[in-house]
Design an enzyme around this catalytic site. Structure first.
Site, PDB file in Angstrom:
ATOM      1  N   LYS A 158       0.853  -1.187   0.000  1.00  0.00           N
ATOM      2  CA  LYS A 158       0.000   0.000   0.000  1.00  0.00           C
ATOM      3  C   LYS A 158       0.889   1.238   0.000  1.00  0.00           C
ATOM      4  O   LYS A 158       1.830   1.336   0.791  1.00  0.00           O
ATOM      5  CB  LYS A 158      -0.887  -0.018   1.237  1.00  0.00           C
ATOM      6  CG  LYS A 158      -1.908   1.071   1.292  1.00  0.00           C
ATOM      7  CD  LYS A 158      -2.779   0.871   2.522  1.00  0.00           C
ATOM      8  CE  LYS A 158      -3.810   1.935   2.672  1.00  0.00           C
ATOM      9  NZ  LYS A 158      -4.617   1.732   3.889  1.00  0.00           N
ATOM     10  N   PRO A 159       0.614   2.192  -0.902  1.00  0.00           N
ATOM     11  CA  PRO A 159       1.439   3.401  -0.958  1.00  0.00           C
ATOM     12  C   PRO A 159       1.377   4.198   0.349  1.00  0.00           C
ATOM     13  O   PRO A 159       0.348   4.240   1.011  1.00  0.00           O
ATOM     14  CB  PRO A 159       0.817   4.217  -2.097  1.00  0.00           C
ATOM     15  CG  PRO A 159       0.032   3.241  -2.888  1.00  0.00           C
ATOM     16  CD  PRO A 159      -0.419   2.187  -1.932  1.00  0.00           C
ATOM     17  N   GLY A 196       0.796   7.060   2.807  1.00  0.00           N
ATOM     18  CA  GLY A 196      -0.159   8.148   2.815  1.00  0.00           C
ATOM     19  C   GLY A 196      -1.551   7.780   2.338  1.00  0.00           C
ATOM     20  O   GLY A 196      -2.461   8.589   2.411  1.00  0.00           O
ATOM     21  N   CYS A 197      -1.729   6.560   1.829  1.00  0.00           N
ATOM     22  CA  CYS A 197      -3.066   6.129   1.399  1.00  0.00           C
ATOM     23  C   CYS A 197      -3.849   5.606   2.604  1.00  0.00           C
ATOM     24  O   CYS A 197      -3.307   4.936   3.458  1.00  0.00           O
ATOM     25  CB  CYS A 197      -2.980   5.026   0.343  1.00  0.00           C
ATOM     26  SG  CYS A 197      -2.491   5.615  -1.263  1.00  0.00           S
ATOM     27  N   THR A 198      -5.129   5.918   2.597  1.00  0.00           N
ATOM     28  CA  THR A 198      -5.988   5.424   3.681  1.00  0.00           C
ATOM     29  C   THR A 198      -6.786   4.234   3.237  1.00  0.00           C
ATOM     30  O   THR A 198      -6.911   3.921   2.099  1.00  0.00           O
ATOM     31  CB  THR A 198      -6.941   6.534   4.155  1.00  0.00           C
ATOM     32  OG1 THR A 198      -7.706   6.986   3.046  1.00  0.00           O
ATOM     33  CG2 THR A 198      -6.173   7.663   4.777  1.00  0.00           C
TER      34      THR A 198
END
Length: 98
Positions: free
Chosen positions: A93-94, A96-98
C-alpha cells in the site's frame, strides 16, 4: 475471492509473490472493477519500478516516467490510482493512502 491467497485488512495481498494477472483480475472483480489491457500495462510498469527501486512510485513520478497525466490515471482508475495499481499489482500500500 475464489482464489486461494491471503489478503490483509485493506485488501492487499499478504504475500506479494502470490501475484499474477489472474489474481489481479479476481481482486478487481471483487471490487466491481474491470481490468483492461491499459490497466495491466500500468500495473506491470509500477511492478517494474518497484522491483528496480524497492519502493512504490509516487503518483507524480509514475506519471512523469510514463508520460501520462494524473487526469488520465484518474480517468482509468477513478479514485486513488496508485492505491489501486498497487492493490491489483500485488505491491505494498502506498505511503499516505488510507
Amino acid at each position: 475471492m475464489n482464489l486461494n491467497v491471503s489478503i490483509d485488512n485493506d485488501g492487499f495481498l499478504s504475500n506479494p509473490s502470490d501475484w499474477s494477472e489472474i489474481i489481479a483480475r479476481e481482486m478487481a472483480a471483487d471490487d466491481g472493477f474491470d481490468i483492461n489491457d491499459e490497466h495491466l500495462r500500468l500495473i506491470h510498469e509500477a511492478r517494474a519500478m518497484y522491483e528496480r527501486d524497492g519502493v512504490v512510485p509516487p503518483l507524480r513520478r509514475f506519471c512523469k516516467d510514463l508520460g501520462v497525466t494524473k487526469d488520465a490515471l484518474y480517468g482509468l482508475f477513478l479514485t486513488g490510482p496508485m492505491k489501486l495499481i498497487c492493490k491489483y499489482g500485488g505491491l505494498p500500500k502506498p505511503t499516505g493512502c488510507t
